[in-house]
Each structure stands twice: as C-alpha cells, then as structure tokens.
Motif scaffolding. Sequence first.
Motif, PDB file in Angstrom:
ATOM      1  N   CYS A   1      47.126  77.386  41.560  1.00 50.99           N
ATOM      2  CA  CYS A   1      46.988  77.761  40.160  1.00 50.99           C
ATOM      3  C   CYS A   1      46.866  76.526  39.276  1.00 50.99           C
ATOM      4  O   CYS A   1      46.052  76.493  38.328  1.00 50.99           O
ATOM      5  CB  CYS A   1      48.175  78.620  39.728  1.00 50.99           C
ATOM      6  N   MET A   2      47.652  75.507  39.566  1.00 52.37           N
ATOM      7  CA  MET A   2      47.609  74.285  38.768  1.00 52.37           C
ATOM      8  C   MET A   2      46.252  73.596  38.886  1.00 52.37           C
ATOM      9  O   MET A   2      45.717  73.071  37.901  1.00 52.37           O
ATOM     10  CB  MET A   2      48.734  73.356  39.227  1.00 52.37           C
ATOM     11  N   GLU A   3      45.674  73.619  40.063  1.00 57.64           N
ATOM     12  CA  GLU A   3      44.350  73.024  40.257  1.00 57.64           C
ATOM     13  C   GLU A   3      43.301  73.750  39.423  1.00 57.64           C
ATOM     14  O   GLU A   3      42.433  73.111  38.806  1.00 57.64           O
ATOM     15  CB  GLU A   3      43.989  73.061  41.742  1.00 57.64           C
ATOM     16  N   SER A   4      43.398  75.091  39.369  1.00 55.82           N
ATOM     17  CA  SER A   4      42.450  75.862  38.566  1.00 55.82           C
ATOM     18  C   SER A   4      42.621  75.581  37.079  1.00 55.82           C
ATOM     19  O   SER A   4      41.634  75.414  36.341  1.00 55.82           O
ATOM     20  CB  SER A   4      42.650  77.359  38.851  1.00 55.82           C
ATOM     21  N   VAL A   5      43.872  75.492  36.612  1.00 53.33           N
ATOM     22  CA  VAL A   5      44.128  75.220  35.198  1.00 53.33           C
ATOM     23  C   VAL A   5      43.649  73.826  34.821  1.00 53.33           C
ATOM     24  O   VAL A   5      43.022  73.633  33.764  1.00 53.33           O
ATOM     25  CB  VAL A   5      45.638  75.388  34.893  1.00 53.33           C
ATOM     26  N   LEU A   6      43.919  72.840  35.666  1.00 49.74           N
ATOM     27  CA  LEU A   6      43.496  71.472  35.366  1.00 49.74           C
ATOM     28  C   LEU A   6      41.975  71.353  35.338  1.00 49.74           C
ATOM     29  O   LEU A   6      41.412  70.611  34.522  1.00 49.74           O
ATOM     30  CB  LEU A   6      44.077  70.509  36.415  1.00 49.74           C
ATOM     31  N   LYS A   7      41.307  72.092  36.219  1.00 47.56           N
ATOM     32  CA  LYS A   7      39.846  72.075  36.215  1.00 47.56           C
ATOM     33  C   LYS A   7      39.313  72.648  34.909  1.00 47.56           C
ATOM     34  O   LYS A   7      38.354  72.111  34.328  1.00 47.56           O
ATOM     35  CB  LYS A   7      39.329  72.883  37.408  1.00 47.56           C
ATOM     36  N   SER A   8      39.930  73.722  34.409  1.00 51.16           N
ATOM     37  CA  SER A   8      39.512  74.298  33.130  1.00 51.16           C
ATOM     38  C   SER A   8      39.800  73.351  31.970  1.00 51.16           C
ATOM     39  O   SER A   8      39.072  73.333  30.972  1.00 51.16           O
ATOM     40  CB  SER A   8      40.221  75.631  32.895  1.00 51.16           C
ATOM     41  N   ALA A   9      40.864  72.553  32.107  1.00 50.90           N
ATOM     42  CA  ALA A   9      41.230  71.618  31.038  1.00 50.90           C
ATOM     43  C   ALA A   9      40.486  70.297  31.142  1.00 50.90           C
ATOM     44  O   ALA A   9      40.659  69.420  30.283  1.00 50.90           O
ATOM     45  CB  ALA A   9      42.733  71.367  31.068  1.00 50.90           C
ATOM     46  N   GLY A  10      39.662  70.112  32.191  1.00 49.28           N
ATOM     47  CA  GLY A  10      38.910  68.879  32.351  1.00 49.28           C
ATOM     48  C   GLY A  10      39.758  67.704  32.812  1.00 49.28           C
ATOM     49  O   GLY A  10      39.457  66.556  32.474  1.00 49.28           O
ATOM     50  N   ALA A  11      40.792  67.970  33.580  1.00 50.64           N
ATOM     51  CA  ALA A  11      41.666  66.905  34.080  1.00 50.64           C
ATOM     52  C   ALA A  11      41.849  67.072  35.582  1.00 50.64           C
ATOM     53  O   ALA A  11      41.469  68.101  36.171  1.00 50.64           O
ATOM     54  CB  ALA A  11      43.024  66.944  33.374  1.00 50.64           C
TER      55      ALA A  11
ATOM     56  N   ILE B   1      44.616  65.800  39.023  1.00 49.17           N
ATOM     57  CA  ILE B   1      45.800  65.120  39.551  1.00 49.17           C
ATOM     58  C   ILE B   1      45.634  65.017  41.059  1.00 49.17           C
ATOM     59  O   ILE B   1      45.170  65.967  41.703  1.00 49.17           O
ATOM     60  CB  ILE B   1      47.088  65.892  39.192  1.00 49.17           C
ATOM     61  N   ALA B   2      46.006  63.888  41.614  1.00 48.40           N
ATOM     62  CA  ALA B   2      45.891  63.683  43.060  1.00 48.40           C
ATOM     63  C   ALA B   2      46.662  64.760  43.815  1.00 48.40           C
ATOM     64  O   ALA B   2      47.693  65.232  43.339  1.00 48.40           O
ATOM     65  CB  ALA B   2      46.411  62.299  43.431  1.00 48.40           C
ATOM     66  N   PRO B   3      46.144  65.177  44.988  1.00 49.34           N
ATOM     67  CA  PRO B   3      46.825  66.253  45.747  1.00 49.34           C
ATOM     68  C   PRO B   3      48.297  65.965  46.014  1.00 49.34           C
ATOM     69  O   PRO B   3      49.133  66.855  45.893  1.00 49.34           O
ATOM     70  CB  PRO B   3      46.015  66.322  47.049  1.00 49.34           C
ATOM     71  N   GLU B   4      48.629  64.730  46.387  1.00 48.72           N
ATOM     72  CA  GLU B   4      50.035  64.406  46.647  1.00 48.72           C
ATOM     73  C   GLU B   4      50.864  64.531  45.373  1.00 48.72           C
ATOM     74  O   GLU B   4      52.009  64.982  45.397  1.00 48.72           O
ATOM     75  CB  GLU B   4      50.152  62.990  47.201  1.00 48.72           C
ATOM     76  N   GLY B   5      50.266  64.171  44.226  1.00 46.23           N
ATOM     77  CA  GLY B   5      50.961  64.310  42.954  1.00 46.23           C
ATOM     78  C   GLY B   5      51.190  65.758  42.587  1.00 46.23           C
ATOM     79  O   GLY B   5      52.264  66.132  42.093  1.00 46.23           O
ATOM     80  N   MET B   6      50.183  66.610  42.843  1.00 45.60           N
ATOM     81  CA  MET B   6      50.354  68.042  42.556  1.00 45.60           C
ATOM     82  C   MET B   6      51.431  68.646  43.445  1.00 45.60           C
ATOM     83  O   MET B   6      52.198  69.508  43.002  1.00 45.60           O
ATOM     84  CB  MET B   6      49.022  68.786  42.747  1.00 45.60           C
ATOM     85  N   LEU B   7      51.493  68.197  44.686  1.00 44.81           N
ATOM     86  CA  LEU B   7      52.535  68.696  45.595  1.00 44.81           C
ATOM     87  C   LEU B   7      53.923  68.284  45.100  1.00 44.81           C
ATOM     88  O   LEU B   7      54.870  69.078  45.147  1.00 44.81           O
ATOM     89  CB  LEU B   7      52.277  68.153  46.998  1.00 44.81           C
ATOM     90  N   ALA B   8      54.028  67.047  44.583  1.00 45.87           N
ATOM     91  CA  ALA B   8      55.313  66.590  44.049  1.00 45.87           C
ATOM     92  C   ALA B   8      55.708  67.394  42.814  1.00 45.87           C
ATOM     93  O   ALA B   8      56.879  67.752  42.631  1.00 45.87           O
ATOM     94  CB  ALA B   8      55.232  65.102  43.712  1.00 45.87           C
TER      95      ALA B   8
ATOM     96  N   ALA C   1      52.686  68.867  34.527  1.00 45.63           N
ATOM     97  CA  ALA C   1      51.295  68.414  34.599  1.00 45.63           C
ATOM     98  C   ALA C   1      50.799  67.976  33.223  1.00 45.63           C
ATOM     99  O   ALA C   1      50.096  66.964  33.085  1.00 45.63           O
ATOM    100  CB  ALA C   1      50.413  69.536  35.150  1.00 45.63           C
ATOM    101  N   ASP C   2      51.155  68.728  32.179  1.00 48.63           N
ATOM    102  CA  ASP C   2      50.792  68.367  30.813  1.00 48.63           C
ATOM    103  C   ASP C   2      51.373  67.003  30.442  1.00 48.63           C
ATOM    104  O   ASP C   2      50.720  66.161  29.807  1.00 48.63           O
ATOM    105  CB  ASP C   2      51.318  69.441  29.858  1.00 48.63           C
ATOM    106  N   GLN C   3      52.604  66.766  30.856  1.00 54.90           N
ATOM    107  CA  GLN C   3      53.259  65.495  30.569  1.00 54.90           C
ATOM    108  C   GLN C   3      52.566  64.342  31.288  1.00 54.90           C
ATOM    109  O   GLN C   3      52.388  63.253  30.723  1.00 54.90           O
ATOM    110  CB  GLN C   3      54.718  65.589  30.998  1.00 54.90           C
ATOM    111  N   CYS C   4      52.156  64.559  32.542  1.00 58.08           N
ATOM    112  CA  CYS C   4      51.459  63.516  33.300  1.00 58.08           C
ATOM    113  C   CYS C   4      50.105  63.194  32.685  1.00 58.08           C
ATOM    114  O   CYS C   4      49.704  62.022  32.610  1.00 58.08           O
ATOM    115  CB  CYS C   4      51.281  63.954  34.753  1.00 58.08           C
ATOM    116  N   ILE C   5      49.392  64.225  32.228  1.00 56.22           N
ATOM    117  CA  ILE C   5      48.079  64.002  31.599  1.00 56.22           C
ATOM    118  C   ILE C   5      48.246  63.213  30.303  1.00 56.22           C
ATOM    119  O   ILE C   5      47.455  62.317  29.986  1.00 56.22           O
ATOM    120  CB  ILE C   5      47.384  65.352  31.347  1.00 56.22           C
ATOM    121  N   SER C   6      49.270  63.530  29.534  1.00 59.95           N
ATOM    122  CA  SER C   6      49.508  62.796  28.292  1.00 59.95           C
ATOM    123  C   SER C   6      49.858  61.337  28.574  1.00 59.95           C
ATOM    124  O   SER C   6      49.532  60.439  27.798  1.00 59.95           O
ATOM    125  CB  SER C   6      50.649  63.446  27.511  1.00 59.95           C
TER     126      SER C   6
END
Length: 559
Positions: free
Chosen positions: A185-195, A197-204, A220-225
């Motif tokens: 789900c996070m991968e889909s949301v980030l793709k829609s937001a144009g951002a 995150i590395a797979p290992e980072g998303m797992l963390a 995820a929002d905090q990491c993008i900021s």
Amino acid sequence: MAYQALYRKYRPKRFQDVIGQEHITTILKNQIQEGHVAHAYLFTGTRGTGKTSTAKIFAKALNCEHPEGGEPCGECPSCRIAEAGGVDIIELDAASNTGVEDMRALIDKARFAPLDLTVKVYIIDEAHMLSKNAFNALLKTLEEPPAHVVFILATTEPQSIPATIVSRCQRFDFHRLRVADITACMESVLKSAGASIAPEGMLAIARAAEGGMRDALSLADQCISFCGGSVSAEDVYGVLGSMESDFLFDVADALLSGDRDGALRLLERVVNEGRDLSVFTQDLARHFRALLLAKLCGHCSDILDCTEDAMRRYMEQAGRTGEKRITRAIDVLLGAAANLRWLALPRVQLECAFVRITTPEEEPQNLDILLERVEQLEQKLKNGVPVQAAPVQPAPAKAASPSKAAQKRAAEDVPPWEDAPSVADEADYVPPSDGDAPPSEEEAPQKHAAAPEEGTSAKALWNAARTALQKMNPTLAVLALKASGWRQEGDTLIVSFDKKAFYDAFMRPENFKLAAEALAGAANGLKLRIAMAGEMAGGAPSLEETARKAFGDMLEIVE
C-alpha cells in the motif's frame, strides 16, 4: 492550498481499497446487497487499521443510489454529498464529548429525518471515552433507534465498553496489518505522490509502524520531508533512530560469541551516530526474537515477515549458538529496555546489559546459567571450535608421556567456565595414585565391562559412574565434575557438592535416576545418595533431627 498529510490525502474511498480487512469488508458489502443492515456496529482494533475509514465508506454505501456489488459508486449525488461530509453523516469525537448532556443532545437530534440522504449515520470515534452516564443515556436509543439512523462506534479499547452496549451492536475486530500489506500500500501511495523509498527502507518503516497503516504513511511522509522525493534506506534509519540490519547482525555476533570488547565498541558507534538507544534496544530484542524463532521453527519467513535472504542469515546465525543463550539475551535486553526511560544515563544500562550477555560466567550461579554455559560449550564443539578457558603453556619437547596423559585428563575434566590447569614440568611431575586419578579412556571400556575391584576409592567409583553418564546425558556428566566429596558406606556411595545449584540439579528426580543407574551399572549395583558438603562431616541428619531443627518445641512425635 495547505499541504495535506499522505494518510489523509490517500484515505480509502471504496471497500476494495481497505487492505488487510477482507473478513469485515466482505460482510458489510453483502449486508448492503441483501438489505440486511444492522442498526448499530462496533469497530474495534489498534490504531491505523482502518476503523474510521471503513465507517465512512459504509456510510457512503448505505446512501448510494447505484451501489455496485455493495460498493459505493462515487458518482451519484448522494456519494458526493457523503464524500464532502454532509450534515447527515455525523462524526463525533467521544474524547471531547464525554458527558451525559452531549449524549442527550445527540439522541434528540437523531429523532429528526435526514435532510439530504436516505440514512443518517452517527460515527462515534474513541467510544470508550464516554462516561458511564453517557453510555446509560445512549443505551435505549442504541437498542431501538429510529429507522433512518445507524450508529457506528469505533474504539481501540473494547474492554472499556460496557457489555450492555456491546451486546446491542454487531462487533467487527480489525486485525493488525501485515508487513507485506503495508509495504504494498505504501508503494502505491508513494507512486501517486511522485516519491520513492528504497525497499529496505520501506520494510523498516512497515515494521516500525507495528501493524498500523496510518503510522507507516506518517513515517513515510516524515522521510520525504527530510530527504526529498527519493529516500534511501540509510535516510530511513536516520529518521527512525535505528540501525541497519547488517549492523544488528554484527552486534548479535559479538554478543553471542562472548566478544565483550567488540560489542561495547559497536554500542559506541550507535551513541556517536546519535541514534535513539531505546529504539536500538527494541530493534536488537526483535533481532534476537527472530533468531529464537529460526532456532525453534527453522524456516519461518511468514512469521517474521522478512525476505528469503534475511531468513537465511537468521538461520545461519542461530545455528552457531544455543537456545538458552538466545533466551537469556532477550530477557536481559527487555529488562534494559524497560529501565532506559527512567535513567539519566541509559547508555550505562545498555553497556551493563551487553556485559551480562557476553559473560554468563560472572552471573550469579544457578542451574539456568550453568546449562547455558554447557550448551555454549557443546555448540562450540559441534562447530569445531577449540574450547579453552585459558592458554596452556606448551609442554617441553622432552616431556615424558605421563605429562601428556595428565594434560589430557585436565582438558577432559575441567569445565569450560574454569581456568584450565597448566601442565606441570617434568621435574615437578608426580604420578597420580590409583585412588585419586580419574579413569583414562583406555580404562573406561573395562569399567563398563566389569565392576571395580574391592578397595577401589569412592572418587574412582564416582568417576566410573560419570564416564557411564557421559553417554546418557553429557550435560549432567559435566555437572558431576563439581562434586567436592565422596564416601562409601556399605552399599551406598555418598557424593556431596559445595554449591546448592549442583545439589539441586542432581536432586531432580529424572537426573538422580540417571546418575543412580550409571553408578549401579558401573559399580555392581552400588546405591547413590546426594548430599551437601556440610553433611559429609557427621553424616546426614536423621529425619527427626531435621524436623526438630525446623519446628523446635512445636514438634511432638507420636509413637
């Protein structure tokens, strides 16, 4: 336009968008299709699992003019009104409206028909915050509400909801989300937001969210900021205050191998990088949990929610140590984690925990510690690692064969937690007497084949029993080395121990039975009795003496 957080901007709009709760969304869709909608619902579960989102989708589907398989169409006027938050869909924060007067006002308004929609829906969030009087006021209306009203109560603490309220609702328990569902789900949301995150980072991030989608999207929002549109795994670890998985494997290796200096230096790196020690301790405890599961269950990537490569590394690392050592490491780390928040010097607490894990021989002696150390010795022998507590000076080239035999007996009979005795020089060598020397390997088969001759010392009898016990229970045979006294009285061999931990170990019924059988087989039916060292001087006290010592004048003996 003001910035909107990811978890708000990409909130689910349809039942199919709610992840990990198919057991609930399927029932709700079927009820809408068949027209079997209840008058009250109770949604329970931990934070971020979709309770409020599902309630809003359900309210929209109830009023949809053209539902599609129980799903709201999203195009009709009713769906647009519900999406905009019309006056007929009322969201009430129970934490801010806890009183009975607030509930009476809600009940009065519920009598009126909806203005724009077909069904008026009340969504009461954090319902467990309502007062007892408020629940009592809601009770009758919740049981028999007007035909145009549906109540949905959402809570994270269902145990705080009165049973009279729960019995009037259809209860749905929302499950914690799996790591795989959160990352997808996070991968889909980030793709829609144009951002990205590395797979290992998303797992963390998914693991740190602990089953909550909202927490994952907030992180995820905090990491993008912090890093911009492209976030690496190192950036994620920096935001979370934790360490990468390779580092955790290195720390675990140092702790399990007893490398105290290496473990403390790795902890120094954690401090220097400014990482949160509480987060690091929790991550390390999770790592040891993974090792324990890998040790007990083998391949269990479905339980650990990890990749195949990580599972392989867990199994490899767990195979180099014992179960008791891992278990004690978890206990020590959890104890340290509980104390970190209350201490002014959390680093000292964690350093002490590392020292305790790496040096079990310095812990208070009890049976669990001894078994752990014996387990560690057996694991090293299994892995082909030479075991020696202290360096032994090499024997001179001209040393005679008796010195080699003495060195061999010392290596066999000294436990791993004690310093191995150095080998005597040839000039100082005194051959051991037949009564004091333990049986050599050449003599052991003969002791199994025939009983010891008359006049054999009590210590030699115990050594013969220990040799036989080695085949039945190697751990118990090692503990038998700690015997401090031997004495034969008739057909009974009395063996004493200085420390109560060893005495208790042999007094366990299953261990005593093995030791007695080993002695009987090695010494023609000789009986065994275990005693503490103090009992050897004057013999074991009688039952009457023991009772008088415990009860004094209160004891009355009746013939």
